[in-house]
Every structure is written in structure tokens, then in C-alpha cells.
Scaffold this active site. Structure first.
Site, PDB file in Angstrom:
ATOM      1  NE  ARG A 228      -7.158  -0.326  -3.769  1.00  0.00           N
ATOM      2  CZ  ARG A 228      -6.365  -0.411  -4.863  1.00  0.00           C
ATOM      3  NH1 ARG A 228      -5.062  -0.374  -4.748  1.00  0.00           N
ATOM      4  NH2 ARG A 228      -6.900  -0.488  -6.061  1.00  0.00           N
ATOM      5  CG  HIS A 276      -2.089   4.303  -4.704  1.00  0.00           C
ATOM      6  ND1 HIS A 276      -3.295   4.050  -4.101  1.00  0.00           N
ATOM      7  CD2 HIS A 276      -1.943   3.321  -5.634  1.00  0.00           C
ATOM      8  CE1 HIS A 276      -3.857   2.971  -4.633  1.00  0.00           C
ATOM      9  NE2 HIS A 276      -3.048   2.514  -5.572  1.00  0.00           N
TER      10      HIS A 276
HETATM   11  P1  NDP Z   1      -5.327 -11.005  -7.482  1.00  0.00           P
HETATM   12  O1  NDP Z   1      -6.806 -11.004  -7.398  1.00  0.00           O
HETATM   13  O2  NDP Z   1      -4.670 -11.676  -8.639  1.00  0.00           O
HETATM   14  O3  NDP Z   1      -4.732 -11.688  -6.160  1.00  0.00           O
HETATM   15  C1  NDP Z   1      -5.265 -11.470  -4.894  1.00  0.00           C
HETATM   16  C2  NDP Z   1      -4.605 -12.454  -3.943  1.00  0.00           C
HETATM   17  O4  NDP Z   1      -5.076 -12.190  -2.629  1.00  0.00           O
HETATM   18  C3  NDP Z   1      -4.935 -13.919  -4.253  1.00  0.00           C
HETATM   19  O5  NDP Z   1      -3.841 -14.725  -4.043  1.00  0.00           O
HETATM   20  C4  NDP Z   1      -6.027 -14.238  -3.231  1.00  0.00           C
HETATM   21  O6  NDP Z   1      -6.094 -15.606  -2.873  1.00  0.00           O
HETATM   22  C5  NDP Z   1      -5.530 -13.417  -2.055  1.00  0.00           C
HETATM   23  N1  NDP Z   1      -6.616 -13.157  -1.119  1.00  0.00           N
HETATM   24  C6  NDP Z   1      -7.749 -12.453  -1.307  1.00  0.00           C
HETATM   25  N2  NDP Z   1      -8.495 -12.461  -0.199  1.00  0.00           N
HETATM   26  C7  NDP Z   1      -7.829 -13.200   0.720  1.00  0.00           C
HETATM   27  C8  NDP Z   1      -8.093 -13.592   2.046  1.00  0.00           C
HETATM   28  N3  NDP Z   1      -9.213 -13.239   2.681  1.00  0.00           N
HETATM   29  N4  NDP Z   1      -7.182 -14.360   2.666  1.00  0.00           N
HETATM   30  C9  NDP Z   1      -6.056 -14.757   2.053  1.00  0.00           C
HETATM   31  N5  NDP Z   1      -5.732 -14.411   0.774  1.00  0.00           N
HETATM   32  C10 NDP Z   1      -6.625 -13.639   0.130  1.00  0.00           C
HETATM   33  O7  NDP Z   1      -4.879  -9.502  -7.360  1.00  0.00           O
HETATM   34  P2  NDP Z   1      -3.547  -8.793  -7.902  1.00  0.00           P
HETATM   35  O8  NDP Z   1      -2.388  -9.619  -7.503  1.00  0.00           O
HETATM   36  O9  NDP Z   1      -3.680  -8.459  -9.328  1.00  0.00           O
HETATM   37  O10 NDP Z   1      -3.582  -7.422  -7.087  1.00  0.00           O
HETATM   38  C11 NDP Z   1      -3.603  -7.420  -5.674  1.00  0.00           C
HETATM   39  C12 NDP Z   1      -3.949  -6.052  -5.165  1.00  0.00           C
HETATM   40  O11 NDP Z   1      -2.865  -5.165  -5.365  1.00  0.00           O
HETATM   41  C13 NDP Z   1      -5.112  -5.332  -5.857  1.00  0.00           C
HETATM   42  O12 NDP Z   1      -6.357  -5.804  -5.396  1.00  0.00           O
HETATM   43  C14 NDP Z   1      -4.872  -3.896  -5.480  1.00  0.00           C
HETATM   44  O13 NDP Z   1      -5.536  -3.575  -4.272  1.00  0.00           O
HETATM   45  C15 NDP Z   1      -3.360  -3.833  -5.281  1.00  0.00           C
HETATM   46  N6  NDP Z   1      -2.704  -3.009  -6.290  1.00  0.00           N
HETATM   47  C16 NDP Z   1      -2.018  -1.902  -5.889  1.00  0.00           C
HETATM   48  C17 NDP Z   1      -1.362  -1.111  -6.802  1.00  0.00           C
HETATM   49  C18 NDP Z   1      -0.523   0.038  -6.358  1.00  0.00           C
HETATM   50  O14 NDP Z   1      -0.067   0.804  -7.215  1.00  0.00           O
HETATM   51  N7  NDP Z   1      -0.293   0.202  -5.068  1.00  0.00           N
HETATM   52  C19 NDP Z   1      -1.402  -1.419  -8.236  1.00  0.00           C
HETATM   53  C20 NDP Z   1      -2.135  -2.614  -8.547  1.00  0.00           C
HETATM   54  C21 NDP Z   1      -2.755  -3.369  -7.601  1.00  0.00           C
HETATM   55  P3  NDP Z   1      -6.424 -16.732  -3.973  1.00  0.00           P
HETATM   56  O15 NDP Z   1      -5.197 -16.808  -4.881  1.00  0.00           O
HETATM   57  O16 NDP Z   1      -6.584 -17.970  -3.194  1.00  0.00           O
HETATM   58  O17 NDP Z   1      -7.640 -16.264  -4.706  1.00  0.00           O
HETATM   59  C1  OXD Z   2      -4.675  -0.635  -8.927  1.00  0.00           C
HETATM   60  C2  OXD Z   2      -3.995   0.523  -8.355  1.00  0.00           C
HETATM   61  O1  OXD Z   2      -5.492  -1.247  -8.252  1.00  0.00           O
HETATM   62  O2  OXD Z   2      -3.325   1.267  -9.100  1.00  0.00           O
HETATM   63  O3  OXD Z   2      -4.384  -0.960 -10.091  1.00  0.00           O
HETATM   64  O4  OXD Z   2      -4.077   0.731  -7.153  1.00  0.00           O
END
Ligand code: NDP
Ligand code: OXD
Length: 313
Positions: A228, A276
């Protein structure tokens, strides 16, 4: 049971069509048209108008049409019903494609080759082996783990950082704030797939960039962020690129989207900007899964992929 489809910034027409085609037994409401709030049982949303979901008295569940729920959770009036986020092979595959594309772009020194091509110059530069380059992934959730597996298969040294440790063959796992410095100190290419939460807001700043590995095979560390825009401080990225703390960056997300025309990132020679689009949500990829989840819920099964509101993701 009625489903409301609503989004800001997206054209929901193909979503409404897909829901209607795949769920002919459902009443599917297009949020741009008048509807009876009391009739709505499920809402499939992307950045809904704040307050809208609170106005649906019989709402049973909210389906977020993307993986990130930061924008949704900003609505302080959200009703206390389960929130389900997208976990879908189509979206995961798209993200891993984008990550691999950007890692290889920097690793195979494409900017230098492209510049040489423009100058009709037969450039000969050393190409390090993948096994000599350390990729560190911040955020080892659904997306981070898939990208990690692909990068390991390509032969990179791969590490991950998350809140909780991960066990994956070939991965060095780091977790929590205490292990962040050690993770950064061994990272040549930093891939960011974190959610935006109060804890991660602004985490990609000058102080963090200064902790990345120096003297790696690429000369200077590279930042790749598709998590993000709120994770990053763009002024710090620009300073770090210009003083050599960072050797390059690929950014799919920005503090303000669309990226303002006057942003220096657009024309920066060391920056790749994508709008994005790393992993778009598509009706073809996602609607069938949402309808299946609703059907399972109505059969009495537990909802899966629930958002933890306290953690913020
Ligand atoms: P998940 O919820 O599956 O994974 C999030 C990861 O971040 C987990 O490993 C979590 O740790 C880790 N995390 C969260 N907070 C912290 C912290 N404070 N310190 C360390 N690690 C942390 O999410 P996704 O993998 O499905 O997606 C990740 C992000 O990708 C989404 O939230 C979104 O913002 C972004 N995204 C962007 C897109 C784009 O087109 N640019 C499309 C889709 C998603 P733990 O495993 O220990 O819980
Ligand atoms: C998502 C994105 O969060 O597209 O899926 O950013």
C-alpha cells in the site's frame, strides 16, 4: 437473499453482471441504483461510501473485493458483522507475476541495457548469479508466500519478515520488530507485500532504507512495493535514490492515488511506476468464490478468510 454490490473508483457493471449470471437465484442490487436497505443480507464492496454499510439493518457479512481492507476499516461506523477478504489463486498469481517481473527487471539490469540500446551501444556488464542475490519479503501472507516460493525456484536467496515466523523450505524466516534489523541487513532486493495498518504506516522510510544490505551483488539495494502507498514515505524514497542509499525502486502503490502529475517519481530514471495494477481483482476470478462462500455460510458452515479487525488485516 439479496446481495449489494458497491464500490467507489471502480465501474461495478461487470461485477453486477457476473453476480447476476452466476447467482440467478439471488437478488443482486447495483449500488448505484435505489434499493431497500432492509433487504440486503450480503455486501460485496470496494471502498464503500462511509456509513453505507451501517445503514443496512439485516446485513450478515461483508465481502471485500480486494485483499487489502485498510480503506474499508477506515469507516468507523462499520457494523459488527464478519468481514471476508479476497484470497484467490487468480489474484495471487497476478501479484507473483508482478513481483517476479520487477525483481528480474532490477536483477538483470534492464535499465542499463535499455539505456545502452537507446545509445546504440553494445554494453557488456557483469551479470551476478541469482544465487548471489538476497531477496527479502516484508509480509509473508498469502501473497508473500507465493512470491517467495517462485523466487526460491528461480534460485534467489529468499528471506521473509512477518509478525509470526514461517516455515518454508529454502526460506529464512524473520519475525517481529526485534528481528527487523537483522532481516534488513541481509536484504539486497526488498519486496513489500504488507497490509497498511497503524503498525505498518510509514514503515518504508529513510531509517529503514539505511538498514538494508550494502555491498551486495547489485551495488545498492532495491525497493519493490505493491502493498500500500501508506507504507512508504515518498520524499524519503527520492532522497534515498538520489544519495545512493537505494539503487532503484518499483512502485505499484502511492501515498496519493492516482499518483499526482507533479510527482517526481513519474520521471525518475531509477523508478518504475505502475498504476496500482499489480494484482487486479476481476469478476471472472472472484465472483464464483464469493457466491460459494455465501452458499456455504447459509448451509451453516464457518466463513473463511475473515479479517481480524484488531490487527487491521
Ligand atoms: P495477508 O493478510 O495474507 O498477509 C499479510 C502479511 O503481513 C502477513 O504475513 C502478516 O504477518 C504480515 N504483517 C502484518 N502486519 C505486520 C507487522 N506489523 N509486522 C510484520 N508483519 C506484518 O495479506 P495478503 O498477502 O493477501 O496481501 C497483502 C497486502 O497486499 C494487502 O493487504 C494489500 O494491501 C496488498 N495488495 C495489493 C495489491 C495491488 O494490486 N497492489 C493487490 C492485492 C493486495 P503474519 O503472517 O504473522 O500474520
Ligand atoms: C487489493 C488491491 O487489496 O487491489 O486487492 O489493492
Amino acid at each position: 437473499m439479496s446481495i449489494l454490490i458497491t464500490a467507489r473508483r471502480w465501474d461495478i457493471t461487470p461485477w453486477v453482471e457476473r453476480f447476476r449470471r452466476l447467482g440467478p437465484d439471488r437478488v443482486v442490487h447495483d449500488g448505484r441504483e435505489p434499493f431497500d436497505p432492509a433487504a440486503i443480507r450480503y455486501a460485496a464492496v470496494w471502498r464503500p461510501e462511509p456509513g453505507l454499510l451501517a445503514s443496512l439493518p439485516n446485513l450478515k457479512a461483508i465481502f471485500n473485493l480486494g485483499a487489502g481492507v485498510d480503506a474499508l476499516l477506515q469507516d468507523k461506523t462499520l457494523p459488527d458483522v464478519p468481514i471476508i477478504r479476497i484470497i484467490n489463486p487468480d489474484l495471487t498469481q497476478r501479484m507473483s507475476e508482478w513481483v517476479i517481473l520487477q525483481v528480474l527487471y532490477h536483477f538483470r539490469q534492464l535499465p542499463a541495457h535499455r539505456a545502452a540500446q537507446m545509445a546504440r551501444h553494445w554494453l557488456s556488464i557483469d551479470q551476478p548469479a541469482a544465487s548471489s542475490v538476497r531477496v527479502g519479503i516484508m509480509g509473508m501472507g498469502v501473497l508473500g508466500q507465493d512470491a517467495a516460493e517462485m523466487l526460491i525456484r528461480l534460485g534467489f536467496q529468499v528471506a521473509g519478515w512477518s509478525r509470526t515466523p514461517k516455515a518454508m523450505t529454502g526460506l529464512r524466516s524473520f519475525s517481529g520488530a526485534a528481528e527487523l534489523p537483522a532481516f534488513l541487513a541481509q536484504t539486497d532486493i526488498l519486496v513489500v507485500l504488507l497490509p497498511l495498518t497503524p503498525e505498518t504506516d510509514g514503515i518504508l522510510n529513510r531509517d529503514l532504507f539505511a538498514q538494508l544490505a550494502r555491498g551486495g551483488a547489485l551495488g545498492a539495494p532495491v525497493l519493490i512495493n505493491a502493498g500500500r502507498g501508506g507504507l512508504q514515505r515518498e520524499a524519503d524514497i527520492l532522497v534515498a535514490l538520489d544519495d545512493g542509499t537505494l539503487g532503484g525502486a518499483s512502485l505499484d502503490v502511492f501515498e496519493v492515488e492516482p499518483l499526482p502529475e507533479e510527482s517526481p517519481l513519474w520521471a525518475h530514471p531509477k523508478v518504475v511506476v505502475t498504476p496500482h495494477c499489480a494484482a487486479d481483482s476481476t469478476p471472472d476470478g472472484l465472483v464464483a468464490g464469493i457466491l460459494a462462500d455465501i452458499a456455504a455460510f447459509e448451509r451453516g458452515e464457518k466463513l473463511v478468510n475473515l479479517v481480524d479487525r484488531r490487527a487491521g488485516y
